[in-house]
Scaffold this active site. Sequence first.
Site, PDB file in Angstrom:
ATOM      1  N   SER A 123       0.839  -1.205   0.000  1.00 45.96           N
ATOM      2  CA  SER A 123       0.000   0.000   0.000  1.00 45.96           C
ATOM      3  C   SER A 123       0.867   1.244   0.000  1.00 45.96           C
ATOM      4  CB  SER A 123      -0.852  -0.030   1.268  1.00 45.96           C
ATOM      5  OG  SER A 123      -1.410   1.232   1.535  1.00 45.96           O
ATOM      6  N   TYR A 147      -1.734  -0.626  11.115  1.00 44.15           N
ATOM      7  CA  TYR A 147      -2.012  -1.255   9.816  1.00 44.15           C
ATOM      8  C   TYR A 147      -0.822  -1.055   8.883  1.00 44.15           C
ATOM      9  CZ  TYR A 147      -3.670  -1.517   4.990  1.00 44.15           C
ATOM     10  OH  TYR A 147      -3.770  -1.790   3.651  1.00 44.15           O
ATOM     11  N   LYS A 151       2.162  -3.685   6.832  1.00 45.82           N
ATOM     12  CA  LYS A 151       2.611  -3.719   5.426  1.00 45.82           C
ATOM     13  C   LYS A 151       4.137  -3.603   5.362  1.00 45.82           C
ATOM     14  CE  LYS A 151      -1.440  -4.176   3.514  1.00 45.82           C
ATOM     15  NZ  LYS A 151      -1.828  -5.497   3.041  1.00 45.82           N
ATOM     16  N   ASP A 293      -3.962  12.938   8.311  1.00 49.83           N
ATOM     17  CA  ASP A 293      -4.106  12.995   6.847  1.00 49.83           C
ATOM     18  C   ASP A 293      -3.005  13.840   6.200  1.00 49.83           C
ATOM     19  OD1 ASP A 293      -6.229  11.382   6.290  1.00 49.83           O
ATOM     20  OD2 ASP A 293      -7.717  12.994   6.152  1.00 49.83           O
TER      21      ASP A 293
HETATM   22  P1  NAD Z   1     -11.161  -6.648   1.750  1.00 45.79           P
HETATM   23  O1  NAD Z   1     -11.357  -6.600   3.223  1.00 45.79           O
HETATM   24  O2  NAD Z   1     -12.358  -6.469   0.878  1.00 45.79           O
HETATM   25  O3  NAD Z   1     -10.448  -8.021   1.340  1.00 45.79           O
HETATM   26  C1  NAD Z   1      -9.565  -8.714   2.188  1.00 45.79           C
HETATM   27  C2  NAD Z   1     -10.081 -10.144   2.327  1.00 45.79           C
HETATM   28  O4  NAD Z   1      -9.209 -10.896   3.157  1.00 45.79           O
HETATM   29  C3  NAD Z   1     -11.464 -10.193   2.957  1.00 45.79           C
HETATM   30  O5  NAD Z   1     -12.312 -10.954   2.119  1.00 45.79           O
HETATM   31  C4  NAD Z   1     -11.235 -10.884   4.299  1.00 45.79           C
HETATM   32  O6  NAD Z   1     -12.362 -11.642   4.711  1.00 45.79           O
HETATM   33  C5  NAD Z   1     -10.011 -11.713   4.011  1.00 45.79           C
HETATM   34  N1  NAD Z   1      -9.175 -12.047   5.175  1.00 45.79           N
HETATM   35  C6  NAD Z   1      -8.715 -11.227   6.145  1.00 45.79           C
HETATM   36  N2  NAD Z   1      -7.957 -11.893   7.004  1.00 45.79           N
HETATM   37  C7  NAD Z   1      -7.924 -13.190   6.580  1.00 45.79           C
HETATM   38  C8  NAD Z   1      -7.291 -14.370   7.064  1.00 45.79           C
HETATM   39  N3  NAD Z   1      -6.571 -14.365   8.187  1.00 45.79           N
HETATM   40  N4  NAD Z   1      -7.454 -15.508   6.359  1.00 45.79           N
HETATM   41  C9  NAD Z   1      -8.212 -15.536   5.232  1.00 45.79           C
HETATM   42  N5  NAD Z   1      -8.837 -14.453   4.743  1.00 45.79           N
HETATM   43  C10 NAD Z   1      -8.683 -13.289   5.411  1.00 45.79           C
HETATM   44  O7  NAD Z   1     -10.044  -5.580   1.382  1.00 45.79           O
HETATM   45  P2  NAD Z   1      -9.496  -5.127  -0.053  1.00 45.79           P
HETATM   46  O8  NAD Z   1      -9.779  -3.674  -0.177  1.00 45.79           O
HETATM   47  O9  NAD Z   1      -9.923  -6.042  -1.103  1.00 45.79           O
HETATM   48  O10 NAD Z   1      -7.931  -5.266   0.206  1.00 45.79           O
HETATM   49  C11 NAD Z   1      -7.168  -6.352  -0.290  1.00 45.79           C
HETATM   50  C12 NAD Z   1      -5.710  -6.127   0.074  1.00 45.79           C
HETATM   51  O11 NAD Z   1      -5.273  -4.907  -0.490  1.00 45.79           O
HETATM   52  C13 NAD Z   1      -5.438  -6.022   1.568  1.00 45.79           C
HETATM   53  O12 NAD Z   1      -4.213  -6.661   1.838  1.00 45.79           O
HETATM   54  C14 NAD Z   1      -5.323  -4.539   1.792  1.00 45.79           C
HETATM   55  O13 NAD Z   1      -4.499  -4.250   2.912  1.00 45.79           O
HETATM   56  C15 NAD Z   1      -4.656  -4.098   0.506  1.00 45.79           C
HETATM   57  N6  NAD Z   1      -4.882  -2.681   0.172  1.00 45.79           N
HETATM   58  C16 NAD Z   1      -6.165  -2.205   0.110  1.00 45.79           C
HETATM   59  C17 NAD Z   1      -6.371  -0.860  -0.180  1.00 45.79           C
HETATM   60  C18 NAD Z   1      -7.761  -0.283  -0.199  1.00 45.79           C
HETATM   61  O14 NAD Z   1      -7.898   0.934  -0.024  1.00 45.79           O
HETATM   62  N7  NAD Z   1      -8.813  -1.063  -0.417  1.00 45.79           N
HETATM   63  C19 NAD Z   1      -5.270  -0.017  -0.439  1.00 45.79           C
HETATM   64  C20 NAD Z   1      -3.986  -0.556  -0.381  1.00 45.79           C
HETATM   65  C21 NAD Z   1      -3.800  -1.897  -0.079  1.00 45.79           C
HETATM   66  C1  WQD Z   2      -9.216  10.173   0.895  1.00 46.25           C
HETATM   67  C2  WQD Z   2      -9.380  11.691   1.046  1.00 46.25           C
HETATM   68  C3  WQD Z   2      -9.615  12.391   3.334  1.00 46.25           C
HETATM   69  C4  WQD Z   2     -13.452  10.329   4.004  1.00 46.25           C
HETATM   70  C5  WQD Z   2      -6.646   5.168   3.088  1.00 46.25           C
HETATM   71  C6  WQD Z   2      -5.743   4.394   4.027  1.00 46.25           C
HETATM   72  C7  WQD Z   2      -4.499   3.966   3.298  1.00 46.25           C
HETATM   73  C8  WQD Z   2      -4.828   3.188   2.029  1.00 46.25           C
HETATM   74  C9  WQD Z   2      -5.790   3.941   1.176  1.00 46.25           C
HETATM   75  C10 WQD Z   2      -4.926   0.806   2.448  1.00 46.25           C
HETATM   76  C11 WQD Z   2      -8.583  12.293   2.209  1.00 46.25           C
HETATM   77  C12 WQD Z   2     -10.896  12.653   2.566  1.00 46.25           C
HETATM   78  C13 WQD Z   2     -12.279  10.833   3.451  1.00 46.25           C
HETATM   79  C14 WQD Z   2     -14.503  11.236   4.307  1.00 46.25           C
HETATM   80  C15 WQD Z   2     -13.150  13.047   3.485  1.00 46.25           C
HETATM   81  N1  WQD Z   2      -5.480   1.925   2.297  1.00 46.25           N
HETATM   82  N2  WQD Z   2     -12.135  12.171   3.201  1.00 46.25           N
HETATM   83  N3  WQD Z   2     -14.319  12.565   4.044  1.00 46.25           N
HETATM   84  O1  WQD Z   2      -6.780   8.376   3.799  1.00 46.25           O
HETATM   85  O2  WQD Z   2      -5.923   8.449   1.409  1.00 46.25           O
HETATM   86  O3  WQD Z   2      -6.009   6.317   2.599  1.00 46.25           O
HETATM   87  O4  WQD Z   2      -6.941   4.325   1.967  1.00 46.25           O
HETATM   88  O5  WQD Z   2      -3.768   0.496   2.399  1.00 46.25           O
HETATM   89  O6  WQD Z   2      -3.759   3.174   4.178  1.00 46.25           O
HETATM   90  O7  WQD Z   2      -5.411   5.219   5.124  1.00 46.25           O
HETATM   91  O8  WQD Z   2      -8.154   7.401   1.886  1.00 46.25           O
HETATM   92  O9  WQD Z   2     -10.527   7.432   1.259  1.00 46.25           O
HETATM   93  O10 WQD Z   2      -9.910   7.656   3.704  1.00 46.25           O
HETATM   94  O11 WQD Z   2      -9.436   9.548   2.152  1.00 46.25           O
HETATM   95  O12 WQD Z   2     -13.040  14.262   3.289  1.00 46.25           O
HETATM   96  O13 WQD Z   2     -15.572  10.857   4.834  1.00 46.25           O
HETATM   97  O14 WQD Z   2     -10.755  11.960   1.354  1.00 46.25           O
HETATM   98  O15 WQD Z   2      -9.355  13.418   4.252  1.00 46.25           O
HETATM   99  O16 WQD Z   2      -8.174  13.564   1.803  1.00 46.25           O
HETATM  100  P1  WQD Z   2      -6.683   7.748   2.472  1.00 46.25           P
HETATM  101  P2  WQD Z   2      -9.597   7.939   2.292  1.00 46.25           P
END
Ligand code: NAD
Ligand code: WQD
Length: 336
Positions: A123, A147, A151, A293
């Site tokens: 991430s 979190y 990573k 943020d």
């Molecule tokens: P999500 O929660 O929809 O998907 C994650 C899945 O993993 C879920 O279905 C959950 O049930 C499963 N899971 C969690 N722990 C588990 C375990 N111990 N064993 C088996 N299954 C398990 O989230 P997502 O948005 O699809 O994210 C997928 C990956 O991408 C994650 O690793 C997340 O950290 C990473 N990521 C997400 C974002 C985002 O903003 N969505 C951004 C950057 C990185």
């Molecule tokens: C986006 C923008 C907020 C909600 C998060 C995780 C990061 C990564 C990506 C997993 C910012 C603003 C948000 C709201 C708002 N995930 N905002 N009102 O903070 O960039 O990152 O997701 O790895 O680890 O922290 O994403 O969607 O929360 O915010 O004004 O109700 O929207 O301040 O500028 P962020 P976000």
Amino acid sequence: MKVLVTGASGYIGSHTCLELLKAGHDVVGFDNFSNSSPKSIERVRELAGKDMRLETLDLRETEKLTALLKEGFDAVVHFAALKAVGESVEKPKLYMENNVGGTASLLGAMEIAGCSRLVFSSSCTVYGAVEKSPVGERHPRAAVNPYGQTKLDIEDMCYELASEDKSWKIALLRYFNPVGAHESGRIGEDPKGIPNNLMPYVMQTAVGRREFVNVWGDDYPTPDGTGVRDYIHVVDLALGHVAALSKLEEFQGAQAVNLGAGRGYSVLEVIAAAAKAAGKPIPHKIMPRRAGDAAAIWADASLAKKKLGWETKRGLDEMCADHWRWQKDNPEGYGE
Ligand code: NAD
Ligand code: WQD
């Protein structure tokens, strides 16, 4: 390729399973369903017109995982993790055990089963407090919450493993802000409880589940004063995984690659585009800044283009149109 997908039924996992099936791969997925529904994969099967196996399994069940991996897989795409930043502050131990402990279990099982090809969901959070964008992969890493620490720890585990054992090839894909849904409106993001992230909150407001969007601050040093992020369509992101798998043999050990659009949009731009997609105004109120943020962060996406031959194709309007279709057709998500 025969590919094992962890966290398969989650938001990014389900979209990636679909694109892997469409690209002709043989896909087996598993999930513990702590944050998702198996219904997503039922819909993936329908959309792909192909079958895929979905197992109920937890990453930490090493023996079962080893037995599954011994069936013989060419690569693992590893999404399974807990991802709620706020919850990670309240329950850091759970995040360590699930994400870091879970990945250690997976890597151990892969070693025993003789599978050394991994695509991991990292991430942009690993860049910590970013002051200047675009952010390249060489930007120093720092954790700003538990979190994010998971990573960093997992990336380190992968770097160490690959430097000790040269047979490993690992893509550490650092995602920026995934949004949107498959164009069919059949699969999408189904957050439990009140969404923290902007796009699901905006869409739940548009559909009437929330009264108004809280805009966290309009006094940032950005063009309109609101926060700027690099939003990436989840289908582009899914295709980034298909590209990473096809280029994995060219990786030198473990290497990080940003997956982002390489440009930013502000909170107000997102709300305006979402209102256009929904065909109605989206009520919002300016509130104080949210703690922790950054003002602005977007990716230097040039390495992904060079190394994976991949770049994003879908802009903000398409992200909003597709996310809206999913939200409107499934106002309660998968309904569980
Ligand atoms: P999500 O929660 O929809 O998907 C994650 C899945 O993993 C879920 O279905 C959950 O049930 C499963 N899971 C969690 N722990 C588990 C375990 N111990 N064993 C088996 N299954 C398990 O989230 P997502 O948005 O699809 O994210 C997928 C990956 O991408 C994650 O690793 C997340 O950290 C990473 N990521 C997400 C974002 C985002 O903003 N969505 C951004 C950057 C990185
Ligand atoms: C986006 C923008 C907020 C909600 C998060 C995780 C990061 C990564 C990506 C997993 C910012 C603003 C948000 C709201 C708002 N995930 N905002 N009102 O903070 O960039 O990152 O997701 O790895 O680890 O922290 O994403 O969607 O929360 O915010 O004004 O109700 O929207 O301040 O500028 P962020 P976000």
